[in-house]
Design a protein around this motif. Structure first.
Motif, PDB file in Angstrom:
ATOM      1  N   GLU A  79       0.829  -1.200   0.000  1.00 48.27           N
ATOM      2  CA  GLU A  79       0.000   0.000   0.000  1.00 48.27           C
ATOM      3  C   GLU A  79       0.869   1.257   0.000  1.00 48.27           C
ATOM      4  O   GLU A  79       0.614   2.205  -0.741  1.00 48.27           O
ATOM      5  CB  GLU A  79      -0.923   0.006   1.224  1.00 48.27           C
ATOM      6  N   SER A  80       1.916   1.270   0.827  1.00 47.11           N
ATOM      7  CA  SER A  80       2.801   2.435   0.865  1.00 47.11           C
ATOM      8  C   SER A  80       3.559   2.579  -0.449  1.00 47.11           C
ATOM      9  O   SER A  80       3.805   3.697  -0.922  1.00 47.11           O
ATOM     10  CB  SER A  80       3.782   2.315   2.039  1.00 47.11           C
ATOM     11  N   GLY A  81       3.919   1.445  -1.051  1.00 49.09           N
ATOM     12  CA  GLY A  81       4.615   1.487  -2.332  1.00 49.09           C
ATOM     13  C   GLY A  81       3.724   2.015  -3.443  1.00 49.09           C
ATOM     14  O   GLY A  81       4.167   2.793  -4.292  1.00 49.09           O
ATOM     15  N   ALA A  82       2.455   1.601  -3.437  1.00 52.64           N
ATOM     16  CA  ALA A  82       1.511   2.081  -4.448  1.00 52.64           C
ATOM     17  C   ALA A  82       1.335   3.587  -4.341  1.00 52.64           C
ATOM     18  O   ALA A  82       1.283   4.302  -5.354  1.00 52.64           O
ATOM     19  CB  ALA A  82       0.172   1.372  -4.287  1.00 52.64           C
ATOM     20  N   LYS A  83       1.268   4.099  -3.115  1.00 56.71           N
ATOM     21  CA  LYS A  83       1.125   5.547  -2.918  1.00 56.71           C
ATOM     22  C   LYS A  83       2.378   6.282  -3.382  1.00 56.71           C
ATOM     23  O   LYS A  83       2.294   7.345  -3.999  1.00 56.71           O
ATOM     24  CB  LYS A  83       0.853   5.843  -1.439  1.00 56.71           C
ATOM     25  N   ALA A  84       3.543   5.709  -3.078  1.00 55.86           N
ATOM     26  CA  ALA A  84       4.798   6.355  -3.484  1.00 55.86           C
ATOM     27  C   ALA A  84       4.959   6.371  -4.999  1.00 55.86           C
ATOM     28  O   ALA A  84       5.623   7.250  -5.549  1.00 55.86           O
ATOM     29  CB  ALA A  84       5.974   5.631  -2.838  1.00 55.86           C
ATOM     30  N   ALA A  85       4.342   5.402  -5.671  1.00 56.46           N
ATOM     31  CA  ALA A  85       4.470   5.307  -7.128  1.00 56.46           C
ATOM     32  C   ALA A  85       3.561   6.282  -7.866  1.00 56.46           C
ATOM     33  O   ALA A  85       3.715   6.479  -9.077  1.00 56.46           O
ATOM     34  CB  ALA A  85       4.165   3.877  -7.577  1.00 56.46           C
ATOM     35  N   LEU A  86       2.612   6.899  -7.181  1.00 53.50           N
ATOM     36  CA  LEU A  86       1.682   7.819  -7.835  1.00 53.50           C
ATOM     37  C   LEU A  86       2.411   9.057  -8.360  1.00 53.50           C
ATOM     38  O   LEU A  86       3.341   9.553  -7.737  1.00 53.50           O
ATOM     39  CB  LEU A  86       0.593   8.256  -6.848  1.00 53.50           C
ATOM     40  N   ILE A  87       1.970   9.541  -9.511  1.00 54.36           N
ATOM     41  CA  ILE A  87       2.577  10.728 -10.099  1.00 54.36           C
ATOM     42  C   ILE A  87       2.240  11.976  -9.275  1.00 54.36           C
ATOM     43  O   ILE A  87       1.299  11.984  -8.484  1.00 54.36           O
ATOM     44  CB  ILE A  87       2.119  10.935 -11.555  1.00 54.36           C
ATOM     45  N   THR A  88       3.011  13.025  -9.484  1.00 57.67           N
ATOM     46  CA  THR A  88       2.834  14.288  -8.776  1.00 57.67           C
ATOM     47  C   THR A  88       2.611  15.409  -9.795  1.00 57.67           C
ATOM     48  O   THR A  88       2.687  15.191 -11.011  1.00 57.67           O
ATOM     49  CB  THR A  88       4.076  14.620  -7.934  1.00 57.67           C
TER      50      THR A  88
END
Length: 290
Positions: A79-88
């Motif tokens: 879950e933390s990895g999926a959030k970190a992978a999100l674009i900005t």
């Protein structure tokens, strides 16, 4: 380039060299058999010394039996990895502003019942097109994730840009990618009816996606209908990129047209961030809403 042998190894090498000279003298005075036996012993001792003295690879890392063999497998998406992978915002540029409630977006022009009578293959094709409308409306284009999932969104005027990073069942993701690839033919143009009986014309065409990930598919979906009593056309660009059993899905557009450039850039940057996470790294900069 090999590392210089350690001090004990150099002493052993010197002793072996002296032994070799004595052996040569012995050969001159008497028999070849004792010389051959001494040579064999020297070779075995040299091999033992070489095994005890580690060498270095061209990169400077020690080589030998203590070195790890093979490369490690990519980590499972968390879950933390999926959030970190999100674009900005930095990844998509332009004037997109990140929001915190993208999971609540549902465009009513996508809510409708597909007209089965308009299909040559009727029920089967109609079901595929209904699945497309439902998936775009609910942000579940690839179906329900089997593991970690994260979503983010951006606004720019009346246009919206959304990205989802998620883990899926392997067979499910296979089927979803094949389904997406067939949609431009299966759902080329069809009619859907809203809850008030109003007709909407939907068109689906294939679009390009940057050559990233293990597989990819791009679509442009146009919905012509009525919103607030006025004729409205909703255009959405979609890009899906597969990375193993994970996927990056980017959707963008609105009543003012599609967002092809931003969607393609989002897919490219999102894939790079996901790969970094799966390799154990941390993408930067972090998302504002992590």
């Amino acid at each position: 380039m090999s590392r210089r042998p350690s001090h004990p190894a150099r002493l052993l090498a010197s002793a072996l060299a002296a032994g070799a000279l004595l052996t040569t003298a012995a050969c001159a005075d008497g028999g070849e058999s004792s010389g051959a036996a001494s040579d064999t012993a020297a070779e075995e001792a040299a091999r033992a010394a070489a095994q005890q003295a580690p060498t270095t690879s061209p990169s400077g890392s020690p080589t030998g039996s203590t070195s790890p063999s093979g490369s490690s497998s990519p980590a499972a998406l968390t879950e933390s990895g999926a959030k970190a992978a999100l674009i900005t915002e930095a990844d998509v540029e332009d004037d997109w502003n990140q929001v915190s409630d993208a999971d609540k977006w549902h465009d009513q022009l996508l809510a409708g019942k597909v007209d089965v009578a308009g299909f040559l293959d009727a029920k089967t094709d109609a079901d595929d097109c209904q699945k497309l409308l439902d998936g775009l409306y609910s942000d579940g284009l690839l179906g329900k994730p089997s593991g970690a999932s994260a979503l983010t969104g951006f606004e720019q005027g009346d246009s919206r840009l959304m990205e989802q990073v998620a883990a899926y069942d392997h067979a499910q993701l296979d089927d979803s990618m094949k389904w997406l690839a067939a949609l431009p033919q299966t759902c080329d143009e069809f009619t859907a009816t809203d809850s008030s009986g109003g007709k909407r014309t939907v068109q689906v065409i294939e679009t390009s996606v940057p050559d990233v990930g293990d597989a990819r598919q791009g679509l442009e979906v146009t919905v012509q209908g009525t919103a607030d009593g006025a004729p409205t056309t909703l255009t959405l660009d979609v890009a899906v990129v597969r990375v193993g059993d994970d996927a990056v899905t980017v959707t963008g557009g609105g009543p003012d047209g599609g967002a092809s450039d931003s969607v393609q850039r989002g897919a490219q940057q999102g894939t790079a961030r996901l790969k970094t996470v799966l390799a154990g790294g941390t993408p930067s900069p972090p998302s504002q809403f992590d």
